[in-house]
Motif scaffolding. Structure first.
Motif, PDB file in Angstrom:
ATOM      1  N   ASP A 176     101.618  81.139  98.705  1.00  0.00           N
ATOM      2  CA  ASP A 176     102.762  79.956  99.898  1.00  0.00           C
ATOM      3  C   ASP A 176     103.866  80.760  99.016  1.00  0.00           C
ATOM      4  O   ASP A 176     103.824  80.375  97.943  1.00  0.00           O
ATOM      5  N   ASP A 177     104.947  80.647  99.389  1.00  0.00           N
ATOM      6  CA  ASP A 177     106.143  80.484  98.762  1.00  0.00           C
ATOM      7  C   ASP A 177     106.525  78.908  98.026  1.00  0.00           C
ATOM      8  O   ASP A 177     106.455  77.772  99.047  1.00  0.00           O
ATOM      9  N   GLU A 178     107.215  78.895  97.524  1.00  0.00           N
ATOM     10  CA  GLU A 178     107.424  77.602  96.585  1.00  0.00           C
ATOM     11  C   GLU A 178     108.523  76.937  95.830  1.00  0.00           C
ATOM     12  O   GLU A 178     109.105  77.511  95.201  1.00  0.00           O
ATOM     13  N   PHE A 179     109.100  75.195  96.094  1.00  0.00           N
ATOM     14  CA  PHE A 179     110.440  75.488  95.459  1.00  0.00           C
ATOM     15  C   PHE A 179     109.018  74.336  93.860  1.00  0.00           C
ATOM     16  O   PHE A 179     109.052  74.075  93.897  1.00  0.00           O
ATOM     17  N   GLY A 180     110.584  74.450  92.794  1.00  0.00           N
ATOM     18  CA  GLY A 180     110.486  74.006  91.424  1.00  0.00           C
ATOM     19  C   GLY A 180     111.516  73.926  90.487  1.00  0.00           C
ATOM     20  O   GLY A 180     112.534  73.984  91.268  1.00  0.00           O
ATOM     21  N   PHE A 181     111.137  73.557  89.521  1.00  0.00           N
ATOM     22  CA  PHE A 181     112.193  73.303  88.723  1.00  0.00           C
ATOM     23  C   PHE A 181     112.222  73.239  86.906  1.00  0.00           C
ATOM     24  O   PHE A 181     111.139  74.265  87.286  1.00  0.00           O
ATOM     25  N   VAL A 182     113.632  73.848  86.630  1.00  0.00           N
ATOM     26  CA  VAL A 182     113.739  74.344  85.290  1.00  0.00           C
ATOM     27  C   VAL A 182     114.408  74.217  84.270  1.00  0.00           C
ATOM     28  O   VAL A 182     115.276  73.720  84.796  1.00  0.00           O
ATOM     29  N   LEU A 183     113.502  74.143  83.478  1.00  0.00           N
ATOM     30  CA  LEU A 183     114.866  73.792  82.096  1.00  0.00           C
ATOM     31  C   LEU A 183     115.207  75.025  81.351  1.00  0.00           C
ATOM     32  O   LEU A 183     114.103  75.899  81.299  1.00  0.00           O
ATOM     33  N   PRO A 206     116.970  73.956  89.989  1.00  0.00           N
ATOM     34  CA  PRO A 206     116.134  74.851  90.800  1.00  0.00           C
ATOM     35  C   PRO A 206     116.001  75.768  91.359  1.00  0.00           C
ATOM     36  O   PRO A 206     116.549  76.612  91.075  1.00  0.00           O
ATOM     37  N   THR A 207     114.668  75.985  91.565  1.00  0.00           N
ATOM     38  CA  THR A 207     114.395  77.581  92.071  1.00  0.00           C
ATOM     39  C   THR A 207     113.142  77.707  92.741  1.00  0.00           C
ATOM     40  O   THR A 207     112.481  76.809  93.403  1.00  0.00           O
ATOM     41  N   TYR A 208     112.974  78.818  93.139  1.00  0.00           N
ATOM     42  CA  TYR A 208     112.184  78.872  94.769  1.00  0.00           C
ATOM     43  C   TYR A 208     111.830  80.397  94.414  1.00  0.00           C
ATOM     44  O   TYR A 208     112.014  81.394  94.075  1.00  0.00           O
ATOM     45  N   PHE A 209     110.359  80.160  94.503  1.00  0.00           N
ATOM     46  CA  PHE A 209     109.578  81.413  94.267  1.00  0.00           C
ATOM     47  C   PHE A 209     109.744  82.138  95.117  1.00  0.00           C
ATOM     48  O   PHE A 209     107.991  81.558  96.417  1.00  0.00           O
TER      49      PHE A 209
END
Length: 223
Positions: A159-166, A134-137
């Protein structure tokens, strides 16, 4: 300024890491890396609210940046590890298409807080790996660009945002004291929402596709 920061980081690494490597261990639980990192976002405009405010064919793009990064890694087993890294990166968003050249958002500072679980395929000197997590910008600062200000916008909020990383990369052992080289590539899957204000009232909201590539190379020390 970017070149100066990277040169200073490289000089510090050259001075400190070889000395510390005398206490290193190629099979240790901890690995630290000092790397130069290119952050290559997209920034494509995907939605505008309210619609019809921008001319047809409007688009946006985010510029690239190169920053120093420090990586911390803990090996749960010889082949499985957890990794996080620290950096602050700065970007500007400009117009594309019908908005070509427009300065929309300036001086965006963000922390791409990221944790990945990694699998290392071999235990020899050449260790390729893959990872995901996971990632959080976290956006620290931003301001309206000159084009936005010209339309009456006096504040911008992303807005701060959650995401995903490979992730994929390789570590290469240089000696039997834990010193090595590392090359790493991450692909993030994350969006951004920008809100534009005039006199405290939200007048426009835009959605953007970031999905940056983050590519790093540098020195590693395992202990």
């Amino acid at each position: 300024m970017k070149k100066f920061v990277l040169a200073a980081s490289a000089a510090m690494a050259a001075a400190m890491i070889p000395g510390a490597a005398h206490a290193g261990n190629p099979d240790g639980k901890f690995q630290f890396k000092l790397m130069g990192t290119a952050v290559l976002p997209d920034g494509e405009l995907t939605d505008v609210d309210p619609g019809g405010v921008l001319p047809d064919g409007s688009d946006t793009k985010a510029d690239n940046n190169v920053v120093p990064t420090v990586v911390f890694e803990y090996f749960l087993t010889p082949n499985v590890s957890l990794e996080t890294y620290c950096c602050v990166t700065k970007h500007n968003v400009t117009g594309a298409g019908a908005l070509e050249g427009a300065e929309i958002v300036d001086d965006i500072y963000l922390i791409p807080a990221t944790v990945t679980a990694k699998y290392h395929f071999t235990e020899g000197p050449f260790k390729p790996y893959i990872g995901a997590g996971p990632t959080y910008f976290l956006y620290l600062k931003d301001k309206a660009g000159s084009a936005a200000q010209g339309l009456g916008v006096d504040d911008v909020d992303i807005d701060d945002e959650f995401g995903f990383v490979l992730q994929a990369g390789v570590d290469f052992r240089l000696n039997d004291k834990g010193l090595g080289l590392s090359i790493d590539a991450k692909r993030y899957f994350i969006d951004a929402t920008a809100r534009y204000y005039a006199d405290g009232e939200e007048v426009l909201k835009t959605e953007h596709n970031l999905d940056p590539w983050v590519v790093s190379a540098g020195l590693a020390l395992r202990m």
